[in-house]
Design a protein around this motif. Structure first.
Motif, mmCIF file in Angstrom:
data_model
loop_
_atom_site.group_PDB
_atom_site.id
_atom_site.type_symbol
_atom_site.label_atom_id
_atom_site.label_comp_id
_atom_site.label_asym_id
_atom_site.label_seq_id
_atom_site.Cartn_x
_atom_site.Cartn_y
_atom_site.Cartn_z
ATOM 1 N N GLY A 211 28.870 34.579 46.168
ATOM 2 C CA GLY A 211 30.120 33.865 45.740
ATOM 3 C C GLY A 211 31.052 34.351 47.178
ATOM 4 O O GLY A 211 32.041 33.505 46.399
ATOM 5 N N ILE A 212 30.848 34.985 47.438
ATOM 6 C CA ILE A 212 32.278 35.635 48.023
ATOM 7 C C ILE A 212 32.142 35.298 49.458
ATOM 8 O O ILE A 212 31.306 35.095 50.189
ATOM 9 C CB ILE A 212 32.861 36.900 48.815
ATOM 10 N N MET A 213 33.341 34.080 49.779
ATOM 11 C CA MET A 213 33.232 33.889 51.166
ATOM 12 C C MET A 213 34.006 34.197 52.122
ATOM 13 O O MET A 213 35.604 33.893 51.429
ATOM 14 C CB MET A 213 33.344 32.338 51.219
ATOM 15 N N LEU A 214 34.176 35.311 53.105
ATOM 16 C CA LEU A 214 35.523 35.367 53.590
ATOM 17 C C LEU A 214 34.960 35.132 55.593
ATOM 18 O O LEU A 214 35.396 34.766 56.486
ATOM 19 C CB LEU A 214 34.810 36.671 54.040
ATOM 20 N N ASP A 215 36.164 34.003 55.759
ATOM 21 C CA ASP A 215 36.427 33.569 56.828
ATOM 22 C C ASP A 215 37.885 34.313 57.494
ATOM 23 O O ASP A 215 39.002 34.436 57.617
ATOM 24 C CB ASP A 215 36.786 31.837 56.409
ATOM 25 N N ARG A 216 37.307 34.504 58.451
ATOM 26 C CA ARG A 216 37.998 35.433 59.215
ATOM 27 C C ARG A 216 39.069 34.586 60.195
ATOM 28 O O ARG A 216 40.166 35.150 60.733
ATOM 29 C CB ARG A 216 37.699 36.631 61.042
ATOM 30 N N GLU A 217 38.743 33.543 60.634
ATOM 31 C CA GLU A 217 39.651 32.934 61.234
ATOM 32 C C GLU A 217 40.010 32.237 60.638
ATOM 33 O O GLU A 217 42.000 31.742 61.502
ATOM 34 C CB GLU A 217 38.758 31.606 62.779
ATOM 35 N N GLY B 82 33.795 31.945 44.461
ATOM 36 C CA GLY B 82 33.841 31.281 43.765
ATOM 37 C C GLY B 82 34.839 29.912 43.954
ATOM 38 O O GLY B 82 34.781 29.718 45.253
ATOM 39 N N ASP B 83 35.492 29.149 43.070
ATOM 40 C CA ASP B 83 36.402 28.158 43.456
ATOM 41 C C ASP B 83 37.680 28.852 43.582
ATOM 42 O O ASP B 83 38.775 27.750 43.886
ATOM 43 C CB ASP B 83 36.220 26.774 42.455
ATOM 44 N N SER B 84 38.248 29.950 43.629
ATOM 45 C CA SER B 84 39.502 30.426 43.749
ATOM 46 C C SER B 84 39.393 31.551 45.029
ATOM 47 O O SER B 84 38.178 31.805 45.763
ATOM 48 C CB SER B 84 39.592 31.549 42.575
ATOM 49 N N VAL B 85 40.969 30.690 45.788
ATOM 50 C CA VAL B 85 41.268 31.301 46.452
ATOM 51 C C VAL B 85 42.282 32.121 46.195
ATOM 52 O O VAL B 85 42.710 33.079 45.440
ATOM 53 C CB VAL B 85 42.137 30.307 47.634
ATOM 54 N N LEU B 86 41.378 33.872 46.959
ATOM 55 C CA LEU B 86 42.219 34.822 46.857
ATOM 56 C C LEU B 86 43.576 35.450 47.874
ATOM 57 O O LEU B 86 43.339 35.500 49.144
ATOM 58 C CB LEU B 86 40.843 36.044 46.743
ATOM 59 N N ASP B 87 44.104 36.030 47.315
ATOM 60 C CA ASP B 87 45.777 36.481 48.228
ATOM 61 C C ASP B 87 45.630 37.683 47.807
ATOM 62 O O ASP B 87 46.172 38.166 47.254
ATOM 63 C CB ASP B 87 47.343 35.658 47.493
ATOM 64 N N LEU B 88 44.941 38.644 49.546
ATOM 65 C CA LEU B 88 44.678 39.053 49.821
ATOM 66 C C LEU B 88 45.467 39.734 50.889
ATOM 67 O O LEU B 88 46.579 39.143 51.924
ATOM 68 C CB LEU B 88 43.566 39.153 50.308
ATOM 69 N N THR B 89 45.942 41.036 51.251
ATOM 70 C CA THR B 89 46.887 41.355 51.827
ATOM 71 C C THR B 89 46.377 41.843 53.539
ATOM 72 O O THR B 89 44.545 41.911 53.026
ATOM 73 C CB THR B 89 47.268 42.775 51.589
ATOM 74 N N ARG C 12 40.148 44.572 43.645
ATOM 75 C CA ARG C 12 38.715 43.991 42.111
ATOM 76 C C ARG C 12 39.685 43.348 41.076
ATOM 77 O O ARG C 12 39.192 42.530 40.613
ATOM 78 C CB ARG C 12 38.099 45.674 40.881
ATOM 79 N N LYS C 13 40.802 43.660 41.793
ATOM 80 C CA LYS C 13 41.325 43.106 40.483
ATOM 81 C C LYS C 13 42.063 41.717 40.452
ATOM 82 O O LYS C 13 42.259 40.348 40.342
ATOM 83 C CB LYS C 13 42.803 43.423 40.199
ATOM 84 N N LYS C 14 41.967 41.325 41.675
ATOM 85 C CA LYS C 14 41.961 40.286 42.656
ATOM 86 C C LYS C 14 41.102 39.106 42.512
ATOM 87 O O LYS C 14 40.666 38.303 42.543
ATOM 88 C CB LYS C 14 42.587 39.550 44.125
ATOM 89 N N MET C 15 39.628 39.951 42.267
ATOM 90 C CA MET C 15 38.692 39.035 42.629
ATOM 91 C C MET C 15 37.814 38.735 40.868
ATOM 92 O O MET C 15 36.769 38.138 41.481
ATOM 93 C CB MET C 15 37.135 40.560 43.073
ATOM 94 N N ALA C 16 38.732 40.059 39.876
ATOM 95 C CA ALA C 16 38.092 39.033 38.661
ATOM 96 C C ALA C 16 36.937 39.093 38.615
ATOM 97 O O ALA C 16 36.352 40.282 38.975
ATOM 98 C CB ALA C 16 38.823 37.767 38.580
#
Length: 253
Positions: A159-165, A172-179, A226-230
């Motif tokens: 359920g996690i998708m990490l796009d480096r480009e 899931g359907d949520s975009v995570l605002d990561l530093t 973890r908090k952002k990943m909910a």
């Protein structure tokens, strides 16, 4: 301790329009000590960066939103708005959330460093410092950011998708605002699910071998991640006495 060139009157490189056409990165200096700001500005410009300077927190935020800097050199004890609050706002704003933040401060206690990293700082340098060493830290941070941008692969797991480009993570359907540091941490873990990483290994893998940070800093980043990943937070597992791992889908129920 400032061990590099100090700008002399009439010796400063000209900036006719405030921009250096040869610069590859934009750096915003938010520092209320004018003499130190001038030294940093001069040496960063000499190193090929496009720079701008703010002397208080409000002006710093305004310039950050206007220019979208690649990196912010941020003093903590600032007039109008303090550095910790500035960092929080930078991370909350879509324009600046991807900017690297290197904190500069006289506060050298471990609790101060943890507080800085907890609001999203990528590196932390205490005063007095060597400008030569600071420039190396700046280069290391920007190399890490450029490396993430240049590698265009996409990682997908549970359920996690990490796009480096695109430097984009979805759960899931949520975009995570990561530093940038949280992004690097998650990438290191998700690349090798099931592998246990020690804290020192995660500093090297996620923050770069050039980073000089406390091992406890990784715990701060993991809590924030973890908090952002909910609902997906359980995928980052703690291995007591050893470190952290990304849940292995093969062994998952």
């Amino acid at each position: 301790m400032v061990d590099l060139q100090t700008p002399e009157r009439n010796s400063r490189p000209a900036k006719s329009d405030g921009k250096n056409p040869m610069a590859t990165h934009r750096i915003l200096i938010i520092e209320d000590d004018r003499s130190l700001a001038d030294v940093l500005d001069y040496n960063l410009t000499q190193d090929g960066y496009e720079t701008s300077v703010a002397s208080d927190g409000q002006d710093g935020l305004t310039q950050a939103k206007l220019h979208g800097p690649d990196l912010v050199l941020l003093d903590l004890m600032l007039p109008v708005i303090d550095g910790l609050e500035i960092c929080r706002r930078l991370r909350a704003d879509p324009v600046t959330r991807g900017s690297l933040v290197l904190m500069l401060t006289a506060k050298a206690e471990e609790t101060d460093q943890v507080a800085g990293f907890s609001v999203g700082a990528d590196d932390y340098v205490t005063k007095p410092f060597s400008v030569k060493v600071l420039l190396e830290r700046v280069r290391a941070l920007l190399r890490r950011k450029r490396g993430a941008r240049d590698d265009g692969d996409t990682l997908v797991s549970q359920g996690i998708m990490l796009d480096r480009e695109r430097h984009r993570v979805t759960a899931g359907d949520s975009v995570l605002d990561l530093t940038p540091s949280e992004f690097g941490l998650l990438e290191a873990l998700i690349r090798q699910p099931g592998r246990v990483f020690s804290r020192s290994e995660l500093i090297d893998a996620a923050l770069g071998g050039d980073a000089l940070v406390l091992e406890r800093t990784i715990d701060v980043h993991v809590r924030a991640l973890r908090k952002k990943m909910a609902g997906h937070a359980h995928l980052v597992e703690t291995v007591r006495g050893l470190g952290y791992r990304f849940r292995d889908p093969v062994g998952a129920a």
